[in-house]
Design an enzyme around this catalytic site. Structure first.
Site, PDB file in Angstrom:
ATOM      1  N   HIS A  98      34.436  16.317  10.582  1.00 50.69           N
ATOM      2  CA  HIS A  98      34.155  16.097   9.302  1.00 50.69           C
ATOM      3  C   HIS A  98      34.045  17.693   8.400  1.00 50.69           C
ATOM      4  O   HIS A  98      34.207  18.737   9.137  1.00 50.69           O
ATOM      5  CB  HIS A  98      33.044  15.530   8.904  1.00 50.69           C
ATOM      6  CG  HIS A  98      31.921  16.217   9.511  1.00 50.69           C
ATOM      7  ND1 HIS A  98      31.552  16.389  10.760  1.00 50.69           N
ATOM      8  CD2 HIS A  98      30.855  17.006   9.007  1.00 50.69           C
ATOM      9  CE1 HIS A  98      30.490  17.188  10.866  1.00 50.69           C
ATOM     10  NE2 HIS A  98      29.992  17.597   9.590  1.00 50.69           N
ATOM     11  N   ASP A 100      31.593  19.136   5.466  1.00 49.57           N
ATOM     12  CA  ASP A 100      30.366  18.857   5.038  1.00 49.57           C
ATOM     13  C   ASP A 100      30.339  18.441   3.541  1.00 49.57           C
ATOM     14  O   ASP A 100      31.018  18.945   2.687  1.00 49.57           O
ATOM     15  CB  ASP A 100      29.256  20.106   5.093  1.00 49.57           C
ATOM     16  CG  ASP A 100      29.231  20.328   6.394  1.00 49.57           C
ATOM     17  OD1 ASP A 100      28.839  19.366   7.285  1.00 49.57           O
ATOM     18  OD2 ASP A 100      28.505  21.476   6.777  1.00 49.57           O
ATOM     19  N   HIS A 232      34.773  20.362  11.317  1.00 45.17           N
ATOM     20  CA  HIS A 232      34.010  20.731  12.516  1.00 45.17           C
ATOM     21  C   HIS A 232      33.558  19.438  13.165  1.00 45.17           C
ATOM     22  O   HIS A 232      33.256  18.375  12.341  1.00 45.17           O
ATOM     23  CB  HIS A 232      32.942  21.576  12.098  1.00 45.17           C
ATOM     24  CG  HIS A 232      32.080  21.193  11.053  1.00 45.17           C
ATOM     25  ND1 HIS A 232      32.033  21.425   9.714  1.00 45.17           N
ATOM     26  CD2 HIS A 232      30.763  20.673  11.150  1.00 45.17           C
ATOM     27  CE1 HIS A 232      31.159  20.969   9.202  1.00 45.17           C
ATOM     28  NE2 HIS A 232      30.250  20.354   9.807  1.00 45.17           N
ATOM     29  N   ARG A 246      19.599  26.688   9.869  1.00 46.76           N
ATOM     30  CA  ARG A 246      20.788  26.724   9.201  1.00 46.76           C
ATOM     31  C   ARG A 246      20.635  26.935   7.504  1.00 46.76           C
ATOM     32  O   ARG A 246      19.502  26.354   6.805  1.00 46.76           O
ATOM     33  CB  ARG A 246      21.531  25.262   8.979  1.00 46.76           C
ATOM     34  CG  ARG A 246      22.702  25.169   8.510  1.00 46.76           C
ATOM     35  CD  ARG A 246      23.327  23.844   8.393  1.00 46.76           C
ATOM     36  NE  ARG A 246      22.670  22.931   7.405  1.00 46.76           N
ATOM     37  CZ  ARG A 246      22.823  21.547   7.217  1.00 46.76           C
ATOM     38  NH1 ARG A 246      23.480  21.139   8.211  1.00 46.76           N
ATOM     39  NH2 ARG A 246      22.130  21.104   6.545  1.00 46.76           N
TER      40      ARG A 246
HETATM   41 FE   LIG Z   1      28.533  19.095   9.527  1.00 47.92          FE
END
Ligand SMILES: [Fe+2]
Length: 282
Positions: A98, A100, A232, A246
């Site tokens: 996918h 994001d 990713h 993150r």
């Molecule tokens: Fe992701």
């Protein structure tokens, strides 16, 4: 081109590079300019063995743009609301290819990960170069896709948006495919059966190993990807703890090559059955 020379080592032929010789906590402007260039060239870049502090993480990310504060995910602390803690004990592994949050009007441009705890084996991440996935298509397929848009949907009701199927990168000017399995619902200018088959083809086309890189993390490593031109997926094969801090950098609105070349497909315009369409939201 930046003047400073970084130690840049590609980790795959399609995309990805490790960058050494910089301290992300104390980055000079010329070093950042060189990192930006490497990011444009390699799409995914890694900084092994960084001793990154939360403040350093935030300052580095803020050089790329506005930082997102995400509600509903665990935050590091009150002083760093932009830093999300992804803990494999509570966060499901994102093991489907996918890009994001493409259901938003302006999806993020990048996510910058700090691998705080790394499992002893497994838990690699893979990426796909969507420039190459586009460039290797045949001319007629490219031409058709350049005139199409896809509707991207969050299936939990968090929104949807229409984006070009072929995106033009705002920095590099290169074209890439811009559909992914998790969020792309259908191509608006095609009938649903056509869209379903074509999207499945495009996913399979993109997900070829020749367009990919697989990265083995190490503790303290930092990595970031260009969310405008990559897919990713995590390799969901680890045991032990995998904890990531993150930060997400907010993005620009995807642009294609102009307006869609055809209108929305209307199944009843030519008297055809709408059997295939009636269960879809658009
Ligand atoms: Fe992701």
């Amino acid at each position: 081109m930046a003047d400073v020379k970084l130690d840049i080592r590609p980790v795959g032929a399609a995309l990805g590079a490790e960058i050494r010789g910089v301290d992300l906590n104390h980055l000079r402007d010329d070093e950042f300019a060189a990192i930006e260039q490497a990011f444009a060239d390699h799409l995914v870049v890694f900084f092994p063995e960084q001793d990154l502090t939360p403040d350093g993480h935030r300052e580095f990310a803020a050089r790329f743009g506005e930082l997102e504060v995400i509600n509903g995910l665990k935050k590091l602390d009150d002083q760093h609301p932009e830093i999300v803690v992804l803990d494999d004990a509570v966060t499901p592994a994102a093991d489907v290819w996918h890009t994001d949050v493409t259901y938003r009007e302006s999806p993020p441009i990048t996510a910058i990960l700090h691998m705080v705890e790394c499992p002893p084996v497994g838990g690699d991440t893979m990426w796909i170069n969507l420039y190459q996935a586009y460039e290797t298509l045949s001319p007629p397929m490219k031409e058709m896709l350049e005139g199409c848009t896809a509707v991207h949907v969050n299936r939990y009701g968090a929104g949807n948006h229409e984006h070009p199927v072929v995106r033009v990168h705002p920095v590099t000017g290169r074209k890439s495919l811009y559909v992914n399995r998790i969020f792309a619902s259908h191509i608006r200018q095609l009938s649903r059966p056509e869209s379903r088959v074509l999207l499945e083809f495009l996913y399979r086309w993109c997900e070829q190993s020749r367009f990919s890189v697989r990265y083995r993390w190490s503790p303290g490593g930092v990595g970031m990807w260009d969310n405008r031109c990559t897919l990713h997926s995590v390799v969901n094969d680890w045991s032990g703890s995998r904890i990531i801090q993150r930060i997400t950098v907010l993005g620009d609105k995807p642009t294609g090559l102009g307006e869609p070349r055809w209108p929305k497909f209307e199944p009843n315009a030519n008297g055809a059955s709408d059997f295939y369409d009636k269960n879809y939201p658009f």
